[in-house]
Motif scaffolding. Structure first.
Motif, PDB file in Angstrom:
ATOM      1  N   GLN A   2      -9.583   3.589   5.423  1.00  0.00           N
ATOM      2  CA  GLN A   2      -8.241   3.642   5.977  1.00  0.00           C
ATOM      3  C   GLN A   2      -7.557   2.294   5.793  1.00  0.00           C
ATOM      4  N   LYS A   3      -6.238   2.302   5.793  1.00  0.00           N
ATOM      5  CA  LYS A   3      -5.447   1.088   5.604  1.00  0.00           C
ATOM      6  C   LYS A   3      -4.583   0.829   6.831  1.00  0.00           C
ATOM      7  N   ARG A   4      -4.169  -0.394   6.983  1.00  0.00           N
ATOM      8  CA  ARG A   4      -3.238  -0.808   8.028  1.00  0.00           C
ATOM      9  C   ARG A   4      -2.177  -1.684   7.371  1.00  0.00           C
ATOM     10  N   THR A   5      -0.963  -1.619   7.898  1.00  0.00           N
ATOM     11  CA  THR A   5       0.104  -2.493   7.436  1.00  0.00           C
ATOM     12  C   THR A   5       0.285  -3.601   8.460  1.00  0.00           C
ATOM     13  N   LEU A   6       0.274  -4.838   7.994  1.00  0.00           N
ATOM     14  CA  LEU A   6       0.436  -5.989   8.879  1.00  0.00           C
ATOM     15  C   LEU A   6       1.902  -6.405   8.911  1.00  0.00           C
ATOM     16  N   GLY A   7       2.440  -6.540  10.085  1.00  0.00           N
ATOM     17  CA  GLY A   7       3.802  -7.027  10.239  1.00  0.00           C
ATOM     18  C   GLY A   7       4.833  -6.144   9.574  1.00  0.00           C
ATOM     19  N   ASN A   8       5.958  -6.755   9.211  1.00  0.00           N
ATOM     20  CA  ASN A   8       7.070  -6.031   8.598  1.00  0.00           C
ATOM     21  C   ASN A   8       7.178  -6.244   7.100  1.00  0.00           C
ATOM     22  N   SER A   9       6.250  -6.981   6.519  1.00  0.00           N
ATOM     23  CA  SER A   9       6.351  -7.323   5.099  1.00  0.00           C
ATOM     24  C   SER A   9       5.782  -6.250   4.181  1.00  0.00           C
ATOM     25  N   GLY A  10       5.082  -5.284   4.761  1.00  0.00           N
ATOM     26  CA  GLY A  10       4.458  -4.252   3.944  1.00  0.00           C
ATOM     27  C   GLY A  10       3.075  -4.624   3.439  1.00  0.00           C
ATOM     28  N   LEU A  11       2.529  -5.743   3.908  1.00  0.00           N
ATOM     29  CA  LEU A  11       1.194  -6.169   3.496  1.00  0.00           C
ATOM     30  C   LEU A  11       0.173  -5.167   4.008  1.00  0.00           C
ATOM     31  N   GLU A  12      -0.556  -4.539   3.102  1.00  0.00           N
ATOM     32  CA  GLU A  12      -1.521  -3.513   3.461  1.00  0.00           C
ATOM     33  C   GLU A  12      -2.937  -4.032   3.275  1.00  0.00           C
ATOM     34  N   VAL A  13      -3.759  -3.803   4.292  1.00  0.00           N
ATOM     35  CA  VAL A  13      -5.159  -4.223   4.256  1.00  0.00           C
ATOM     36  C   VAL A  13      -6.042  -3.081   4.739  1.00  0.00           C
ATOM     37  N   SER A  14      -7.332  -3.209   4.490  1.00  0.00           N
ATOM     38  CA  SER A  14      -8.279  -2.210   4.983  1.00  0.00           C
ATOM     39  C   SER A  14      -8.323  -2.246   6.506  1.00  0.00           C
ATOM     40  N   ALA A  15      -8.572  -1.088   7.112  1.00  0.00           N
ATOM     41  CA  ALA A  15      -8.668  -1.011   8.569  1.00  0.00           C
ATOM     42  C   ALA A  15      -9.859  -1.809   9.082  1.00  0.00           C
ATOM     43  N   ILE A  16     -10.864  -1.956   8.266  1.00  0.00           N
ATOM     44  CA  ILE A  16     -12.034  -2.766   8.608  1.00  0.00           C
ATOM     45  C   ILE A  16     -11.953  -4.049   7.804  1.00  0.00           C
TER      46      ILE A  16
END
Length: 109
Positions: A2-16
């Motif tokens: 799964q992925k998560r988006t950090l902040g408002n910049s659209g930076l996507e990272v793994s949920a883990i």
């Protein structure tokens, strides 16, 4: 993964994410450098894209390890680092307190 988006910049990272502190400090002697490089790269192969380090872990050794391990995969990962500690850049002596002067931040980040 799964992925998560950090902040408002659209930076996507793994949920883990993977916190890397224990690879070079804090929980006993540093782990084997090559084993940790293999572990970091295996994490990416399994979908982990978010890694956490800091200038204080080692000091400096953890960022060097993470940098070396993930350099060939740089376009696939996000590395978060914490900085601003008052650590002598030449000796690694922890002087206590903080150092968030721009020149220090540039040197350590």
């Amino acid at each position: 993964m799964q992925k998560r988006t950090l902040g408002n910049s659209g930076l996507e990272v793994s949920a883990i994410g993977l916190g890397c502190m224990g690879m070079t400090s804090a929980y006993g002697p540093p782990a084997n450098w090559q084993d940790m490089i293999a572990l970091l790269r295996a994490a990416v192969d399994r979908g982990v894209t978010f890694f956490d380090t800091a200038e204080a872990y080692g000091p400096f050794a953890n960022e060097e390890l993470v940098g070396e391990a993930l350099a060939p995969l740089r376009d696939r990962v996000v590395i978060a680092t914490k900085f601003g500690f008052d650590i002598d850049l030449q000796t690694g002596e922890r002087r206590g307190g903080v150092n968030s002067r721009p020149e220090h931040i540039k040197a350590v980040a």
